[in-house]
Design a protein around this motif. Structure first.
Motif, mmCIF file in Angstrom:
data_model
loop_
_atom_site.group_PDB
_atom_site.id
_atom_site.type_symbol
_atom_site.label_atom_id
_atom_site.label_comp_id
_atom_site.label_asym_id
_atom_site.label_seq_id
_atom_site.Cartn_x
_atom_site.Cartn_y
_atom_site.Cartn_z
ATOM 1 N N SER A 131 0.756 -1.059 0.006
ATOM 2 C CA SER A 131 -0.029 -0.079 -0.076
ATOM 3 C C SER A 131 0.920 1.142 -0.028
ATOM 4 O O SER A 131 2.000 1.050 0.363
ATOM 5 N N GLU A 167 -4.438 9.939 -2.555
ATOM 6 C CA GLU A 167 -5.405 8.971 -1.770
ATOM 7 C C GLU A 167 -6.009 10.020 -0.690
ATOM 8 O O GLU A 167 -7.216 9.947 -0.489
ATOM 9 N N ILE A 172 -9.846 7.990 -1.680
ATOM 10 C CA ILE A 172 -9.930 6.252 -2.159
ATOM 11 C C ILE A 172 -8.720 5.928 -2.221
ATOM 12 O O ILE A 172 -7.498 6.897 -2.527
ATOM 13 N N HIS A 175 -4.540 2.680 -5.786
ATOM 14 C CA HIS A 175 -4.773 1.687 -6.977
ATOM 15 C C HIS A 175 -6.120 2.079 -7.462
ATOM 16 O O HIS A 175 -6.255 2.104 -8.878
ATOM 17 N N ASP A 176 -7.187 2.121 -6.930
ATOM 18 C CA ASP A 176 -8.344 2.293 -7.288
ATOM 19 C C ASP A 176 -8.408 3.855 -7.949
ATOM 20 O O ASP A 176 -9.287 3.910 -8.910
ATOM 21 N N LEU A 177 -7.873 4.743 -7.358
ATOM 22 C CA LEU A 177 -7.794 6.126 -8.146
ATOM 23 C C LEU A 177 -7.190 6.033 -9.409
ATOM 24 O O LEU A 177 -7.933 6.380 -10.398
ATOM 25 N N ARG A 179 -7.195 3.344 -11.582
ATOM 26 C CA ARG A 179 -8.022 2.444 -12.201
ATOM 27 C C ARG A 179 -9.125 3.296 -12.858
ATOM 28 O O ARG A 179 -9.725 3.316 -13.874
ATOM 29 N N GLU A 180 -9.724 4.001 -11.759
ATOM 30 C CA GLU A 180 -11.020 4.657 -12.196
ATOM 31 C C GLU A 180 -10.579 6.045 -13.022
ATOM 32 O O GLU A 180 -11.532 6.377 -13.834
ATOM 33 N N GLU A 192 -2.738 -3.418 -15.173
ATOM 34 C CA GLU A 192 -3.468 -3.841 -13.558
ATOM 35 C C GLU A 192 -2.200 -3.677 -12.656
ATOM 36 O O GLU A 192 -0.975 -4.007 -13.343
#
Length: 326
Positions: A131, A167, A172, A175-177, A179-180, A192
């Motif tokens: 993380s 973050e 969020i 990694h999700d940031l 991706r989105e 990925e």
């Protein structure tokens, strides 16, 4: 360059990886060489996913710039305003823009100006780096190298700090940031954040020479990529990225992203916001180099031509990239 010339360089250098050239989305050349997994003799293919090392710093930058367009951050937001008491060695006047342009002057946990080799073990417990917050002990205690804004000084840690700021501003995980805000709008369906200790069958293992033998890079890199690079991608997705970026699908002000902010004469390049720029033309680059990884992709926004070389060895991409790219 003729296809047979690329083949010759690949054969002479033992190239392992993929080369692709396309114009306006039409593939003019695409070929895979070498092995994705040497022990099991699995060949690389055009669909193989490779780590791209610092190439994905550009994705971090764009995620941050997307947050800026939404008003969650500003270029002049100070790192301290979001760090609070964390990383006290970072000067109070260091801003998001300083971090994006490698002019922050902060100390680096992976200092490329230091007297170390890319094959050295330098990051400690790689398996614990799952993380952005896990990087805090590595980033902490690094004294300032120069005053913010004074000069260009390539800084890996600065992009991990950017991921941390993103973050905290976006609410969020990093990694999700990405991706989105980058991968999804770019249509990068094969890209990925893969754990290096559980790579899927379509991902290449990175190799580097150590003690006279070739070994994997699993102990050299964070087990899961963070803001300073390491995401896995394909050559098709890299081309999709360039098309989406210049179509305005990721951020609106692409002109600001690719506007030269700093000359980097020692690299014969310039630098924008997270992207390398040709020293004289409008060609834009993503570049990555690390233990068991080498990657370079150049995009000419005028001719819509993309040239990408990606390898699962430390030096592998450079001979072909030098021959292909301006």
């Amino acid at each position: 360059m003729r296809p047979e010339d690329i083949d010759t360089i690949a054969e002479e250098t033992g190239f392992s990886g993929v080369v692709r050239i396309d114009r306006s989305g039409q593939v003019e050349f695409g070929k895979a060489y070498g092995l994705a997994h040497r022990a099991h003799r699995i060949p690389n293919t055009l669909d193989t996913r490779f780590g791209m090392a610092s190439g994905s710093k550009g994705f971090t930058a764009l995620a941050v710039l997307s947050l800026i367009e939404d008003g969650a951050l500003k270029l002049d937001t100070t790192a301290r305003s979001l760090l609070g008491g964390d990383l006290p060695q970072i000067a109070d006047d260091v801003t998001v823009e300083h971090l994006l342009t490698h002019t922050s002057g902060i100390g680096d946990y992976l200092d490329e100006e230091a007297d170390t080799e890319i094959t050295d073990y330098v990051i400690g417990a790689a398996h614990e780096l799952t993380s952005t917050e896990a990087f805090l002990p590595l980033l902490d205690g690094r004294p300032t190298k120069f005053a913010a804004g004074e000069r260009f000084g390539y800084c890996n840690g600065g992009f991990v700090v950017l991921a941390l700021l993103a973050e905290r501003a976006g609410g969020i995980g990093y990694h999700d940031l990405v991706r989105e805000r980058v991968l999804l709008p770019a249509g990068m369906t094969s890209t990925e954040f893969l754990r290096s200790d559980e790579l899927p069958a379509d991902a290449a293992v990175g190799y580097l020479p150590l003690d006279g033998v070739d070994r994997s890079n699993v102990f050299h890199l964070p087990v899961l990529a963070s803001g300073d690079g390491g995401i896995h991608t394909t050559v098709e997705d890299v081309s999709a990225f360039w098309r989406a970026l210049f179509a305005g699908n990721i951020v609106d002000r692409v002109d600001e992203v690719v506007r030269p902010r700093r000359d980097v004469p020692e690299e014969s390049m310039r630098y924008g916001l997270g992207l390398w720029l040709h020293e004289k033309t409008d060609t834009v680059f993503l570049i990555g180099y690390d233990a068991g990884v080498s990657f370079k992709s150049a995009h000419d926004p005028h001719t819509h031509t993309t040239r990408t070389v990606i390898s699962n060895t430390t030096p592998g991409a450079w001979p072909i990239a030098r021959a292909l790219m301006p």
